[in-house]
Design an enzyme around this catalytic site. Sequence first.
Site, PDB file in Angstrom:
ATOM      1  N   GLU D  29       0.657  -0.860   0.177  1.00  0.00           N
ATOM      2  CA  GLU D  29       0.035   0.078   0.445  1.00  0.00           C
ATOM      3  C   GLU D  29       0.998   1.486   0.339  1.00  0.00           C
ATOM      4  O   GLU D  29       1.565   1.364   0.799  1.00  0.00           O
ATOM      5  CB  GLU D  29      -0.896  -0.070   0.908  1.00  0.00           C
ATOM      6  CG  GLU D  29      -1.658  -1.525   1.413  1.00  0.00           C
ATOM      7  CD  GLU D  29      -2.259  -1.435   2.489  1.00  0.00           C
ATOM      8  OE1 GLU D  29      -2.381  -1.260   3.578  1.00  0.00           O
ATOM      9  OE2 GLU D  29      -2.264  -2.931   2.754  1.00  0.00           O
ATOM     10  N   SER D  58      -5.467  -5.142   1.763  1.00  0.00           N
ATOM     11  CA  SER D  58      -5.338  -6.797   1.541  1.00  0.00           C
ATOM     12  C   SER D  58      -4.541  -7.281   1.808  1.00  0.00           C
ATOM     13  O   SER D  58      -3.335  -7.947   0.780  1.00  0.00           O
ATOM     14  CB  SER D  58      -5.816  -6.769   0.401  1.00  0.00           C
ATOM     15  OG  SER D  58      -6.901  -6.118  -0.789  1.00  0.00           O
ATOM     16  N   GLU D  59      -3.897  -7.416   2.652  1.00  0.00           N
ATOM     17  CA  GLU D  59      -2.906  -8.474   3.533  1.00  0.00           C
ATOM     18  C   GLU D  59      -3.084  -8.984   3.050  1.00  0.00           C
ATOM     19  O   GLU D  59      -2.168  -9.786   2.078  1.00  0.00           O
ATOM     20  CB  GLU D  59      -2.613  -7.744   4.800  1.00  0.00           C
ATOM     21  CG  GLU D  59      -2.473  -5.749   5.509  1.00  0.00           C
ATOM     22  CD  GLU D  59      -2.750  -4.993   5.258  1.00  0.00           C
ATOM     23  OE1 GLU D  59      -3.903  -5.562   4.940  1.00  0.00           O
ATOM     24  OE2 GLU D  59      -2.606  -4.166   4.779  1.00  0.00           O
ATOM     25  N   ASP D  84       1.526  -5.416  12.707  1.00  0.00           N
ATOM     26  CA  ASP D  84       1.023  -5.645  13.370  1.00  0.00           C
ATOM     27  C   ASP D  84      -0.083  -5.601  12.149  1.00  0.00           C
ATOM     28  O   ASP D  84      -1.266  -6.359  12.819  1.00  0.00           O
ATOM     29  CB  ASP D  84      -0.051  -4.230  13.935  1.00  0.00           C
ATOM     30  CG  ASP D  84       1.622  -3.945  15.329  1.00  0.00           C
ATOM     31  OD1 ASP D  84       1.230  -4.034  16.265  1.00  0.00           O
ATOM     32  OD2 ASP D  84       2.818  -3.740  15.012  1.00  0.00           O
ATOM     33  N   HIS D 128       0.144  -0.884  17.048  1.00  0.00           N
ATOM     34  CA  HIS D 128       1.340  -0.589  16.016  1.00  0.00           C
ATOM     35  C   HIS D 128       2.329  -0.545  16.530  1.00  0.00           C
ATOM     36  O   HIS D 128       3.554   0.313  16.431  1.00  0.00           O
ATOM     37  CB  HIS D 128       0.988   0.986  15.694  1.00  0.00           C
ATOM     38  CG  HIS D 128      -0.282   1.229  14.362  1.00  0.00           C
ATOM     39  ND1 HIS D 128      -1.825   0.813  15.190  1.00  0.00           N
ATOM     40  CD2 HIS D 128       0.165   1.147  12.902  1.00  0.00           C
ATOM     41  CE1 HIS D 128      -1.950   1.321  13.407  1.00  0.00           C
ATOM     42  NE2 HIS D 128      -1.347   1.843  12.848  1.00  0.00           N
TER      43      HIS D 128
HETATM   44  C1  LIG Z   1      -5.319  -3.874   8.058  1.00  0.00           C
HETATM   45  C2  LIG Z   1      -4.000  -2.718   8.212  1.00  0.00           C
HETATM   46  N1  LIG Z   1      -3.690  -1.818   6.577  1.00  0.00           N
HETATM   47  C3  LIG Z   1      -2.939  -1.120   6.420  1.00  0.00           C
HETATM   48  C4  LIG Z   1      -3.006   0.254   7.879  1.00  0.00           C
HETATM   49  C5  LIG Z   1      -2.613   1.089   7.191  1.00  0.00           C
HETATM   50  N2  LIG Z   1      -3.655   2.274   7.138  1.00  0.00           N
HETATM   51  C6  LIG Z   1      -4.474   3.060   7.712  1.00  0.00           C
HETATM   52  S1  LIG Z   1      -5.599   3.998   7.369  1.00  0.00           S
HETATM   53  C7  LIG Z   1      -5.712   3.366   5.919  1.00  0.00           C
HETATM   54  C8  LIG Z   1      -6.099   3.930   5.275  1.00  0.00           C
HETATM   55  C9  LIG Z   1      -7.379   3.688   5.190  1.00  0.00           C
HETATM   56  O1  LIG Z   1      -8.259   3.848   3.971  1.00  0.00           O
HETATM   57  P1  LIG Z   1     -10.129   4.396   4.137  1.00  0.00           P
HETATM   58  O2  LIG Z   1     -10.079   2.682   5.048  1.00  0.00           O
HETATM   59  O3  LIG Z   1     -10.480   4.554   3.480  1.00  0.00           O
HETATM   60  O4  LIG Z   1     -10.314   4.995   5.727  1.00  0.00           O
HETATM   61  P2  LIG Z   1      -9.456   6.639   5.809  1.00  0.00           P
HETATM   62  O5  LIG Z   1      -8.362   6.891   6.044  1.00  0.00           O
HETATM   63  O6  LIG Z   1     -10.363   7.465   4.428  1.00  0.00           O
HETATM   64  O7  LIG Z   1     -10.806   7.183   6.654  1.00  0.00           O
HETATM   65  C10 LIG Z   1      -4.284   2.653   6.027  1.00  0.00           C
HETATM   66  C11 LIG Z   1      -3.333   2.108   4.871  1.00  0.00           C
HETATM   67  C12 LIG Z   1      -4.115  -0.398   8.633  1.00  0.00           C
HETATM   68  N3  LIG Z   1      -3.942   0.582   9.969  1.00  0.00           N
HETATM   69  N4  LIG Z   1      -4.599  -1.706   8.750  1.00  0.00           N
END
Ligand SMILES: Cc1ncc(C[n+]2csc(CCOP(=O)(O)OP(=O)(O)O)c2C)c(N)n1
Lengths: 341, 341, 327, 327
Positions: D29, D58-59, D84, D128
């Site tokens: 990502e 999509s881990e 994590d 984290h």
């Molecule tokens: C399983 C997982 N993968 C990656 C992350 C890192 N991460 C934190 S917020 C985020 C984006 C999330 O996007 P969205 O679901 O649209 O929520 P938004 O931040 O836009 O509110 C990512 C990739 C995470 N917290 N958890």
Amino acid sequence: MPGANSSPAARLLYLYRTMARIRAFENAAEEASRGSVAAFGATANTTALVRGPLHLSTGQEAVAAGVCANLLRSDCLTSTHRGHGHTLAKGADASAMMCELFGRADGTNKGKGGSMHIADFAVGMLGANGVVAAGIPIAVGAAHSAKIRGSSAIVACFFGDGAINRGPFLEGLNWARIFDLPILFVCEDNRYSATTATDAMTAGAGAAARARGIGLPAETVDGNDVIAVDDAARELVARIRAGNGPQFMHALTYRIKGHVSVDAAAYRDQGEVEQAIESDPLKLAGSRLAALGVPAERIAEVDAEAQAEIQAALAAAHAARVPDPDEAYADVQDTGAGQWR
Amino acid sequence: MPGANSSPAARLLYLYRTMARIRAFENAAEEASRGSVAAFGATANTTALVRGPLHLSTGQEAVAAGVCANLLRSDCLTSTHRGHGHTLAKGADASAMMCELFGRADGTNKGKGGSMHIADFAVGMLGANGVVAAGIPIAVGAAHSAKIRGSSAIVACFFGDGAINRGPFLEGLNWARIFDLPILFVCEDNRYSATTATDAMTAGAGAAARARGIGLPAETVDGNDVIAVDDAARELVARIRAGNGPQFMHALTYRIKGHVSVDAAAYRDQGEVEQAIESDPLKLAGSRLAALGVPAERIAEVDAEAQAEIQAALAAAHAARVPDPDEAYADVQDTGAGQWR
Amino acid sequence: MALMNYAQAACKALAEAMRADASVVALGEDLGHGGVFGQYRGLQQEFGKARVIDTPISEATIVGAAVGMALTGLHPVVEMRVVDFALCAIDEIVNQAAKNRYMFGGQGRVPLVARLPIGVWSGSAAQHSQSLEAWFAHIPGLVVVAPATPADNHGLLAAAIACGDPVIYMEHKELWGFQGEVPAQAECVLGKARIARSGTDVTLVSWSRMLHTALAAAEQAAQQGVSIEVIDLRTIWPWDRQLVLESAARTGRLLVAHEAVQAAGFGAEIVATVAQELGIPVRRAGAPRIPVGYARTLEDAARVSAETLLLELSALVNGDGRGRSMA
Amino acid sequence: MALMNYAQAACKALAEAMRADASVVALGEDLGHGGVFGQYRGLQQEFGKARVIDTPISEATIVGAAVGMALTGLHPVVEMRVVDFALCAIDEIVNQAAKNRYMFGGQGRVPLVARLPIGVWSGSAAQHSQSLEAWFAHIPGLVVVAPATPADNHGLLAAAIACGDPVIYMEHKELWGFQGEVPAQAECVLGKARIARSGTDVTLVSWSRMLHTALAAAEQAAQQGVSIEVIDLRTIWPWDRQLVLESAARTGRLLVAHEAVQAAGFGAEIVATVAQELGIPVRRAGAPRIPVGYARTLEDAARVSAETLLLELSALVNGDGRGRSMA
Ligand SMILES: Cc1ncc(C[n+]2csc(CCOP(=O)(O)OP(=O)(O)O)c2C)c(N)n1
Ligand SMILES: Cc1ncc(C[n+]2csc(CCOP(=O)(O)OP(=O)(O)O)c2C)c(N)n1
Ligand SMILES: [Mg+2]
Ligand SMILES: [Mg+2]
């Protein structure tokens, strides 16, 4: 193999042969596995030649045969815990497979995998898998790899009706669509997830509706009719080879036997099972062959060849070498190999 | 709160107040968090009062306000990493929340969670979550529990547009549908997943289409229009309370700030951001209020109240006690507690 | 006292808990037909589908939903079939169930019991044979239990359901049919080990199915004039440090045996603790660091046998510092 | 030699590998914008979107797809952001990547590198901040690497990409900005530890960010007249048993320090091995068995400080068997 342009009878006979080989293979494996595992109320028989859980695809052979007839050797395939049919149909050698089920060193997996992990990478069969839906991301990655490497190979990804309720189904389909990958998803819907009727566990209109919800074209076919599967697969595979990205097939079939060989499947309605036996794909293909004018002797001959092939496989498996305990330490990893024991 | 039958102006003013409180809270938190974390090219400032990643919902307040206005205190809610708005709108105390962000012992979480894990179980807010989509199964379980216990509570489950590409989205929606659970899924679509435009990562027609593919009724709403969100939520919540099972809302909005407070979000097109600022939900609600004849002074008064509340929260947070190191050992588990250190 | 097998003993514990407390529910795949090992037999008939819940194949959501249930007044008992499938729900176990109470500052409790059967299971190969108790012992917030007998599978499951913490409850797949006497009333306390055989020369700590191998090795050692004290650890976390240290101080030698891979297994934790505290000779016996193969010869190479334990014991008794020290 | 930070060093290694071999790809990502820590800066610009792949959240599929890629001729480098989140892909790491080669009888290889950054990350709380190297060391088939310096993050990442096995590559989130000299050519070999400081009185083994705490403690100890040999383990599996045993035999005392929870941490493995092989005094210093809290005081309680190491070292040197023995 007789191509799409060969006579319908020749094509169907070819498909029938694949199904007959799968049936013969699985019947023999079942016989050799009596009491293979303690589960479903059965007690284990420690002398069973085929050990552990054995998942039979009896009644579902048309899906494997029909789909794989449209794949090239260079194409890849991922399977489930119920993978004998896919493996044979993709071109694996029955003797090497039976050796594997017998836990012999000459098995496809050198005795390390058994039925649940049957694989033959040489024919593009990248493995059965003991974890429901786990093959989906792997298949997607293989298709992504083909695209990156500029290979013309496509991937067929088989999974059961139960697998569409696990996360990787969503993630894998989404991934395949956004990267426009050359992959055919095949949901082999035998109506059961172990002892549970899948229907009650599955919301919405089912596998094809979900695939469409993620932007994939999807077709539902009679998975007991090998001609229908072959026709649909031909069309879907052609679309994939033409660069149209992922396609989805929902094949309706039935698991005639229990979930594993020791499962008597008493939880099913007997009428339902009898009806399914009526629509046994081999039976159906047999009458189609007769209707196409193929003489009964020709069909019997194919059956006999399949039986002979599997008898030879059994003999080979009986004769084959059991792995040395030392071989348990091979093929773990290269880094640090030999330093630790 | 002014119910659905109160005057439109009273209702909107109520919704506006919630949004103004969220905005004021987050602006203050942002200010206190400058340099809170080393990421996105920013270096950490070890003296920041609010530490670690701070995810602001600036521009998205209408979703939290409009949905939560239709929930009772006894209803539950699960949130994401971007949870201040949901928590305030569900009824949490701003001072206790600000104390939490400052890492104080009187914080909602006793200083153990911070922004990313903000929660107030007393008002049914079961927690923000640091793992994308992880709140979905938890919300589903809370709804299942309500059904089993015969409680009349319903659950609202918030998640982002990025979360619909993770497995739990499929699993959770399927589960909610087959068990017919009292749950409202709210996809808060701010068009970004961290630095990535979500659209390119999402196959098919989007969140609502996927929900329908799994058998859930789904509505798409303008998530910047708090009246539209309120109206849609009222309808969906009514259906849930009437026993019609899970419902789905896809709310279109925009993340005006960066992904976390230290993210300058230079990867976005400036025009896009400016346009979004034009449709700021507070601005929109402000002009609606004016159109409904609410005098500017009344709106300014609400703004001032919100500011005052947050100033008081900041003062409380500054004054509040820092947890003792010993408190780090509390609330781990009961079994074996104290035996190990 | 009644004679029953390990699966029936667990079934009895769960039925008793469900009868006593309407908030106890069970969820997982194939529970309605009694579970594939009979460990839920009759429960759906007695308690209905609302409390003995058949679920889709959705491990992440089975555990995640159980967290939501546990937070809102229920006591869910979750079935994962084998620990290997629980790997599809690790975020839910580690990030959600284990940390919930802590990261939300004690606002909630997560009283769930997740049943994650472990162990080599004849002919089931690499993806159905793992023992991962050390993983969960490493995670703050979790209790980890591994019963070796029907009596303990009854008593410990009852205690796990009652304890209020998230519990990783690890039954052994080759023990389902194992028979034993089970007391009418559950009598187990989490965190208490048991001296399964008294002895004076070496302390041999084990748990789960390996306990029976340990007892067999102790019996053979006795015939050779060596007296082994066998401890059944029963709870992996919190482990009964006091009993183990007392016994090891008495015998002056320690061997820990487990079916899990030796490298970074829980035996290392016990051995490291005893070495530090007592400075006595210590050894470990665990599986080599290889996946479990399918063929019997390969599978056997991944098992720890009574013969291996006897070799380790004699290395300890004969003061021979070196042996099969690392696998 | 060039001065650069830990993130840049990894970026350099990956760029070099991608230039040299078209089969090396990266996926995860937010890579397109350089990764949230800058550890992929410029790579998509140089190698294009087909080889530096932005993925959905999509881990499970990121790792699962990497397995499929690795089986079919690519060398994927997978980004998980923090260990994590990799908990959402544990089946794919453990059941699929690690076991593939073995369970299919050596038919395929899975040459993938999964980057799972570890460690307490200032103010990031329980979800984290984990360090789970012990988990992966326990899994047959996996290599586990934890670099402490920019030079090693360059050299070890290069070695990991080249090695042909599935590698769990654990960078530390508080080291991204750490500066150091990096040689032009990668020079690391997996499985080889490094004596980071020579000494005679105690062997102190550590890795990742804790190495720097260990060096600080050694410096303070030197001022008190105690000479500490600090070993940077670098590879957790296969760990450099020979170097550790040689050093420990020389100094006669061992302390292992890591940021992970002490209970069932990898320190137990090293301490248990050394205790068995050498019978010398051994100690461990790891985090208490608590989640990482948000407030600074709570977070600090979950860190192992140089002061703690000094206490442990003096307990060893003064022959005082007891101390903070279990946390
Ligand atoms: C399983 C997982 N993968 C990656 C992350 C890192 N991460 C934190 S917020 C985020 C984006 C999330 O996007 P969205 O679901 O649209 O929520 P938004 O931040 O836009 O509110 C990512 C990739 C995470 N917290 N958890
Ligand atoms: C993740 C996971 N959960 C549970 C199981 C146990 N299990 C093995 S096969 C099976 C049923 C699968 O149903 P389906 O996908 O329809 O395939 P079928 O067996 O019908 O071919 C289950 C639950 C498993 N192997 N993996
Ligand atoms: Mg099925
Ligand atoms: Mg978003």
